[in-house]
Design a protein around this motif. Sequence first.
Motif, short mmCIF file in Angstrom:
data_model
loop_
_atom_site.label_atom_id
_atom_site.label_comp_id
_atom_site.label_asym_id
_atom_site.label_seq_id
_atom_site.Cartn_x
_atom_site.Cartn_y
_atom_site.Cartn_z
N HIS A 107 0.95 -1.14 -0.14
CA HIS A 107 -0.02 -0.04 0.03
C HIS A 107 0.83 1.16 -0.16
O HIS A 107 1.68 1.60 0.88
CB HIS A 107 -0.94 0.18 1.28
N TYR A 112 0.42 -4.33 3.01
CA TYR A 112 -1.06 -4.33 3.22
C TYR A 112 -1.66 -5.63 3.62
O TYR A 112 -2.24 -5.91 4.49
CB TYR A 112 -1.78 -3.83 2.10
N ASP A 167 -10.87 -5.21 -3.55
CA ASP A 167 -11.77 -5.05 -2.09
C ASP A 167 -11.16 -4.01 -1.37
O ASP A 167 -11.79 -3.08 -0.81
CB ASP A 167 -11.68 -6.34 -1.16
N ALA A 168 -9.93 -3.84 -1.48
CA ALA A 168 -9.29 -2.66 -0.71
C ALA A 168 -9.70 -1.26 -1.58
O ALA A 168 -9.92 -0.21 -0.74
CB ALA A 168 -7.86 -2.75 -0.71
N LYS A 194 -12.55 -0.75 -3.06
CA LYS A 194 -14.02 -0.50 -2.90
C LYS A 194 -14.18 -0.07 -1.30
O LYS A 194 -14.85 0.90 -1.25
CB LYS A 194 -14.53 -1.88 -2.95
N HIS A 195 -13.31 -0.42 -0.48
CA HIS A 195 -13.42 0.29 1.08
C HIS A 195 -12.85 1.58 1.10
O HIS A 195 -13.48 2.40 1.71
CB HIS A 195 -12.27 -0.66 1.94
N GLU A 196 -11.83 1.70 0.25
CA GLU A 196 -11.23 3.29 0.25
C GLU A 196 -12.48 4.14 -0.50
O GLU A 196 -12.63 5.05 0.17
CB GLU A 196 -10.01 3.54 -0.85
N GLU A 221 -15.47 3.70 -0.33
CA GLU A 221 -16.71 4.02 0.98
C GLU A 221 -16.49 4.57 2.01
O GLU A 221 -17.25 4.88 2.70
CB GLU A 221 -17.14 2.39 1.16
N THR A 222 -14.91 4.94 2.20
CA THR A 222 -14.70 5.53 3.47
C THR A 222 -13.78 6.69 3.21
O THR A 222 -14.39 7.68 3.11
CB THR A 222 -13.96 4.50 4.33
N ASN A 223 -12.61 6.56 2.87
CA ASN A 223 -11.65 7.81 2.72
C ASN A 223 -12.07 8.71 1.68
O ASN A 223 -11.70 9.81 1.53
CB ASN A 223 -10.25 6.98 2.63
N ARG A 264 -15.13 8.81 0.09
CA ARG A 264 -16.84 8.70 0.23
C ARG A 264 -17.29 9.92 -0.61
O ARG A 264 -18.01 9.78 -1.41
CB ARG A 264 -17.39 8.29 1.34
#
Length: 291
Positions: free
Chosen positions: A191, A200, A215-216, A218-220, A222-224, A226
């Motif tokens: 990362h 990571y 997946d990582a 997608k999470h980014e 949805e969060t950092n 968003r």
Amino acid sequence: MKKTGIMTDSHSGILNEEAERLGIKVLPMPFYIEEKVYRESVDLSREEFYDMLRKGTDVSTSQPSLVEVAEMWKEMLKEYEEIVYIPLSSALSGSCMAATAMANEDEFAGKVFVVDNGRVATPMHRSVLDAVEMTEKGYSAAEIKKILEETREKMTIYIGLSTLEYLKKGGRVSSVTALAADVLNIKPVMHFSTGTLDTYQKCRGMKKARKVMIDAMKHELETNFREEYEAGNVYLMAASSSTDEVTAEWMAQIKESFPGMDVMCDKLSFGLSCHIGPDGLGIGCTCKPVE
């Protein structure tokens, strides 16, 4: 005389044909193969470079000569009133800080503006495109530097490596760790955020590494990222030091996983491939600069 010129280096992944089309200058980065110096896209083809890398030839990177940087600035200043220079992140190379210091000298002060927004590879490429767009809108070099650096933290990259051999050569991992990874078919996902490169996750096989990276990301989003993602202000991008066939498969997987999003993909520069090795894949994102 034209107002603002754009310059970058070959770590951006911008090839000569695109540079000519964009009307920008790209400084070829030097590297050594068994103590002989080469320049990317000048002295060696991509096929020859990766063939040597896979054979285990001793390949190492080097910083560009400040003399060469200065000469390119001088040539551009014959055509432009001012220059925006977007080099490799200062977190990865001392050449950015050296260029910044040189830009403060009397000959270049107020004329050359060095951008340090923590970018490398495709995110760096995207910054160059953003700079070109801003020059077309009439922004000054100082304004472009400020805007690009204000989005410094809005970037993330995940890189799946086929081997730890090249990080071992660079001193980032031990010989024992690299050997164990090869024996156990471990493909680490690294990362990279602004200024840091960390492990990571360790994956069994490249198929698993690809899924972990997807997946990582997608999470980014949805969060950092968003807020920017929901506003449609995120650039999704990919990079590869693998074959054209594998790169195409990776792009197809990304597009399937992120329907409706444009994906920009580059072949990794020789300088970065020296550290990552052949057959690496990456995914990342940056945000559109707020003008």
